[in-house]
Design a protein around this motif. Structure first.
Motif, mmCIF file in Angstrom:
data_model
loop_
_atom_site.group_PDB
_atom_site.id
_atom_site.type_symbol
_atom_site.label_atom_id
_atom_site.label_comp_id
_atom_site.label_asym_id
_atom_site.label_seq_id
_atom_site.Cartn_x
_atom_site.Cartn_y
_atom_site.Cartn_z
ATOM 1 N N VAL A 1 0.830 -1.206 0.000
ATOM 2 C CA VAL A 1 0.000 0.000 0.000
ATOM 3 C C VAL A 1 0.865 1.258 0.000
ATOM 4 O O VAL A 1 0.546 2.244 -0.684
ATOM 5 C CB VAL A 1 -0.954 -0.013 1.216
ATOM 6 N N ILE A 2 1.959 1.224 0.760
ATOM 7 C CA ILE A 2 2.885 2.373 0.789
ATOM 8 C C ILE A 2 3.429 2.642 -0.601
ATOM 9 O O ILE A 2 3.455 3.791 -1.077
ATOM 10 C CB ILE A 2 4.025 2.115 1.790
ATOM 11 N N ASN A 3 3.866 1.584 -1.291
ATOM 12 C CA ASN A 3 4.449 1.745 -2.628
ATOM 13 C C ASN A 3 3.390 2.151 -3.655
ATOM 14 O O ASN A 3 3.637 3.005 -4.511
ATOM 15 C CB ASN A 3 5.127 0.446 -3.053
ATOM 16 N N LYS A 4 2.208 1.526 -3.588
ATOM 17 C CA LYS A 4 1.149 1.802 -4.557
ATOM 18 C C LYS A 4 0.681 3.253 -4.472
ATOM 19 O O LYS A 4 0.374 3.887 -5.501
ATOM 20 C CB LYS A 4 -0.028 0.860 -4.330
ATOM 21 N N ASN A 5 0.593 3.780 -3.250
ATOM 22 C CA ASN A 5 0.060 5.130 -3.053
ATOM 23 C C ASN A 5 1.142 6.181 -2.848
ATOM 24 O O ASN A 5 0.821 7.334 -2.544
ATOM 25 C CB ASN A 5 -0.889 5.136 -1.845
ATOM 26 N N ASN A 6 2.420 5.758 -3.036
ATOM 27 C CA ASN A 6 3.550 6.690 -2.873
ATOM 28 C C ASN A 6 3.492 7.425 -1.527
ATOM 29 O O ASN A 6 3.685 8.642 -1.457
ATOM 30 C CB ASN A 6 3.581 7.714 -4.024
ATOM 31 N N LEU A 7 3.178 6.671 -0.479
ATOM 32 C CA LEU A 7 3.104 7.267 0.853
ATOM 33 C C LEU A 7 4.497 7.591 1.370
ATOM 34 O O LEU A 7 5.461 6.869 1.094
ATOM 35 C CB LEU A 7 2.399 6.309 1.817
ATOM 36 N N GLU A 8 4.590 8.667 2.110
ATOM 37 C CA GLU A 8 5.892 9.110 2.631
ATOM 38 C C GLU A 8 6.228 8.377 3.927
ATOM 39 O O GLU A 8 6.412 8.970 4.987
ATOM 40 C CB GLU A 8 5.887 10.618 2.834
ATOM 41 N N TYR A 9 6.262 7.053 3.827
ATOM 42 C CA TYR A 9 6.591 6.211 4.976
ATOM 43 C C TYR A 9 7.722 5.274 4.599
ATOM 44 O O TYR A 9 7.790 4.789 3.461
ATOM 45 C CB TYR A 9 5.393 5.340 5.397
ATOM 46 N N ASN A 10 8.597 5.024 5.543
ATOM 47 C CA ASN A 10 9.561 3.939 5.441
ATOM 48 C C ASN A 10 9.047 2.828 6.347
ATOM 49 O O ASN A 10 8.825 3.053 7.535
ATOM 50 C CB ASN A 10 10.956 4.404 5.881
ATOM 51 N N LEU A 11 8.815 1.639 5.783
ATOM 52 C CA LEU A 11 8.206 0.561 6.556
ATOM 53 C C LEU A 11 8.959 0.280 7.846
ATOM 54 O O LEU A 11 8.343 0.035 8.893
ATOM 55 C CB LEU A 11 8.115 -0.720 5.708
ATOM 56 N N ASN A 12 10.281 0.338 7.807
ATOM 57 C CA ASN A 12 11.075 0.058 9.008
ATOM 58 C C ASN A 12 10.774 1.055 10.121
ATOM 59 O O ASN A 12 10.815 0.709 11.308
ATOM 60 C CB ASN A 12 12.570 0.086 8.679
ATOM 61 N N ASP A 13 10.464 2.297 9.731
ATOM 62 C CA ASP A 13 10.214 3.334 10.734
ATOM 63 C C ASP A 13 8.870 3.150 11.437
ATOM 64 O O ASP A 13 8.698 3.596 12.579
ATOM 65 C CB ASP A 13 10.258 4.723 10.089
ATOM 66 N N ILE A 14 7.903 2.539 10.755
ATOM 67 C CA ILE A 14 6.561 2.416 11.343
ATOM 68 C C ILE A 14 6.202 0.967 11.670
ATOM 69 O O ILE A 14 5.056 0.680 12.025
ATOM 70 C CB ILE A 14 5.496 3.016 10.399
ATOM 71 N N GLU A 15 7.167 0.049 11.572
ATOM 72 C CA GLU A 15 6.875 -1.368 11.797
ATOM 73 C C GLU A 15 6.258 -1.619 13.162
ATOM 74 O O GLU A 15 5.245 -2.313 13.277
ATOM 75 C CB GLU A 15 8.150 -2.196 11.644
ATOM 76 N N MET A 16 6.824 -1.043 14.213
ATOM 77 C CA MET A 16 6.290 -1.292 15.549
ATOM 78 C C MET A 16 4.923 -0.656 15.732
ATOM 79 O O MET A 16 4.060 -1.211 16.427
ATOM 80 C CB MET A 16 7.260 -0.794 16.618
ATOM 81 N N ASP A 17 4.679 0.504 15.099
ATOM 82 C CA ASP A 17 3.355 1.120 15.184
ATOM 83 C C ASP A 17 2.307 0.228 14.519
ATOM 84 O O ASP A 17 1.166 0.130 14.998
ATOM 85 C CB ASP A 17 3.364 2.499 14.523
ATOM 86 N N ILE A 18 2.660 -0.413 13.420
ATOM 87 C CA ILE A 18 1.741 -1.336 12.744
ATOM 88 C C ILE A 18 1.433 -2.520 13.657
ATOM 89 O O ILE A 18 0.269 -2.927 13.801
ATOM 90 C CB ILE A 18 2.341 -1.810 11.406
ATOM 91 N N ILE A 19 2.469 -3.070 14.281
ATOM 92 C CA ILE A 19 2.272 -4.209 15.180
ATOM 93 C C ILE A 19 1.425 -3.813 16.389
ATOM 94 O O ILE A 19 0.529 -4.551 16.809
ATOM 95 C CB ILE A 19 3.637 -4.772 15.627
ATOM 96 N N LEU A 20 1.682 -2.623 16.944
ATOM 97 C CA LEU A 20 0.883 -2.147 18.074
ATOM 98 C C LEU A 20 -0.580 -1.948 17.681
ATOM 99 O O LEU A 20 -1.490 -2.273 18.460
ATOM 100 C CB LEU A 20 1.473 -0.835 18.606
ATOM 101 N N ALA A 21 -0.812 -1.420 16.472
ATOM 102 C CA ALA A 21 -2.187 -1.234 16.002
ATOM 103 C C ALA A 21 -2.882 -2.579 15.858
ATOM 104 O O ALA A 21 -4.040 -2.753 16.274
ATOM 105 C CB ALA A 21 -2.182 -0.484 14.672
ATOM 106 N N LEU A 22 -2.180 -3.552 15.294
ATOM 107 C CA LEU A 22 -2.734 -4.890 15.101
ATOM 108 C C LEU A 22 -3.037 -5.546 16.451
ATOM 109 O O LEU A 22 -4.108 -6.118 16.655
ATOM 110 C CB LEU A 22 -1.740 -5.732 14.306
ATOM 111 N N ALA A 23 -2.094 -5.452 17.383
ATOM 112 C CA ALA A 23 -2.292 -6.031 18.716
ATOM 113 C C ALA A 23 -3.430 -5.333 19.457
ATOM 114 O O ALA A 23 -4.184 -5.965 20.207
ATOM 115 C CB ALA A 23 -0.998 -5.939 19.522
ATOM 116 N N GLY A 24 -3.567 -4.015 19.248
ATOM 117 C CA GLY A 24 -4.656 -3.281 19.870
ATOM 118 C C GLY A 24 -6.009 -3.792 19.410
ATOM 119 O O GLY A 24 -6.939 -3.949 20.215
#
Length: 384
Positions: free
Chosen positions: A195-218
């Motif tokens: 999704v980041i690549n498809k939508n050219n989002l200004e995110y580096n996956l490594n930088d937000i990896e833990m936030d994604i995991i926290l959101a999923l766990a939440g």
């Protein structure tokens, strides 16, 4: 270093002792007498079936990553039978030390998930359980829930993947006592990267990896609570040994501390009814309750009642939370039933559950050695 603190303790002794000695003088005792009803709980024979749940986590920091361990387990105490262990769960894995500031948040969420799953598993297997005792507060977990904002595209993706992969497992007769987030996180991270690549989002996956995991766990934690309350809420009793709320007496110290200092005999406070467990947020500097991020999580209008008790004279204060609108006249029945399984004013199976799951540092060290982990931690120079 300790020398200066020993010196300060001598200098500050009178001042600090005076503070504790004067606490009782600043309490509105008339209000305490109005709210706290003295009552002798005399029930000594257990005639109900109880279960209790507790969990624990510990971690060891190596230079590249934390090694962590998590456990949860229930203890069942049925009338005329010896207590037994049930629904044990555990997890061992690693988290990079770059997430130093988030490590306790993810581990406490994981522990909560395992506690909830052990609870659900026990209640499914033992339908004759009358009361399930939880150490802590469900409302506290929900009121403090924070949705992690990663932008519209990622928020919707993580929500959708959570809905598709998590709730269905709770409906099974034998639920898996594991953290689904850990099992599916690689897949979810891969989908987020697309999704980041498809939508050219200004995110580096490594930088937000833990936030994604926290959101999923939440989401997983919310689905677990939702299932528990939907199917078993009338069996749940939340018991807290500590509490910092001050809604009852509005003193300078917590309500529990007020009762501790002002009440020496057994009794209980008038139950306070709360209409909702929705999260509390400040919107434009105004304190408001907001909805949960997933509509199918039916928690927004969950009423609950809270009260404090001392089950025995001079025993510790307990905060009791009942996650539904229980009639006030039934509260005495619950407290008498709790007294029937208590030692010194505290339910013995909650104490046993705590003792069974506690992960001591020596246990974690042994696990690390068994796994062949002898790498330097970075503190070696300080310890030699």
């Amino acid at each position: 270093m300790l020398d200066i603190l020993y010196q300060k303790s001598i200098e500050k002794k009178e001042e600090i002792n005076e503070y504790f000695d004067n606490i009782i003088e600043e309490i509105n005792l008339e209000k305490v007498e109005k709210e706290y009803k003295k009552y002798e709980f005399t029930k000594t024979k257990q005639d109900k079936n109880f279960a209790a749940i507790d969990g624990s986590f510990n971690k060891k920091k190596f230079m590249p990553a934390y090694l962590y361990t998590i456990t949860s387990q229930t203890i069942i105490s049925k009338k005329n039978l010896d207590a037994q262990k049930e629904s044990a769960a555990g997890e061992i894995s690693t988290v990079s030390t770059i997430y130093n500031q988030k490590i306790d948040k993810i581990l406490s969420t994981y522990m909560s998930i395992l506690e909830l799953k052990s609870t659900i598993d026990t209640l499914k297997k033992h339908q004759d359980i009358d009361y399930m005792l939880l150490d802590g507060s469900i409302s506290g977990t929900l009121l403090n829930y924070h949705e992690i904002d990663l932008g519209k595209e990622l928020n919707e993706l993580i929500k959708g993947l959570s809905i598709n992969n998590i709730p269905k497992e709770f409906e099974e007769d034998n639920i898996t006592l594991e953290i689904i987030t850990e099992r599916i996180k690689s897949f979810v991270l891969s989908e987020c990267e697309k999704v980041i690549n498809k939508n050219n989002l200004e995110y580096n996956l490594n930088d937000i990896e833990m936030d994604i995991i926290l959101a999923l766990a939440g989401f997983e934690e919310l689905f677990a609570i939702s299932y528990l309350l939907k199917n078993f809420k009338e069996k749940i009793i939340c018991v807290s040994k500590t509490s910092t709320t001050k809604t009852l007496f509005n003193e300078k110290i917590p309500d529990a501390a007020v009762i501790e200092y002002a009440c020496n005999v057994s009794g209980y406070t008038k139950p306070l009814k709360h209409d909702s467990m929705r999260p509390v947020r400040y919107v434009n500097n105004v304190k408001r309750q907001v909805d949960f991020p997933v509509e199918k999580i039916q928690l927004s209008n969950t009423p609950y009642k809270v009260f404090f008790t001392k089950l025995e004279n001079s025993s510790n204060v307990l905060k009791i939370e009942i996650p539904y609108d229980i009639p006030d006249e039934k509260i005495l029945d619950i407290l008498n039933d709790l007294e029937s399984i208590s030692v010194n004013g505290y339910p013995h199976i909650l104490k046993r559950a705590h003792d069974e799951v506690k992960i001591k540092t020596k246990h974690l060290e042994r696990i690390a050695r068994n796994m062949g982990l002898y790498e330097k931690t970075g503190r070696d120079m300080l310890e030699n």
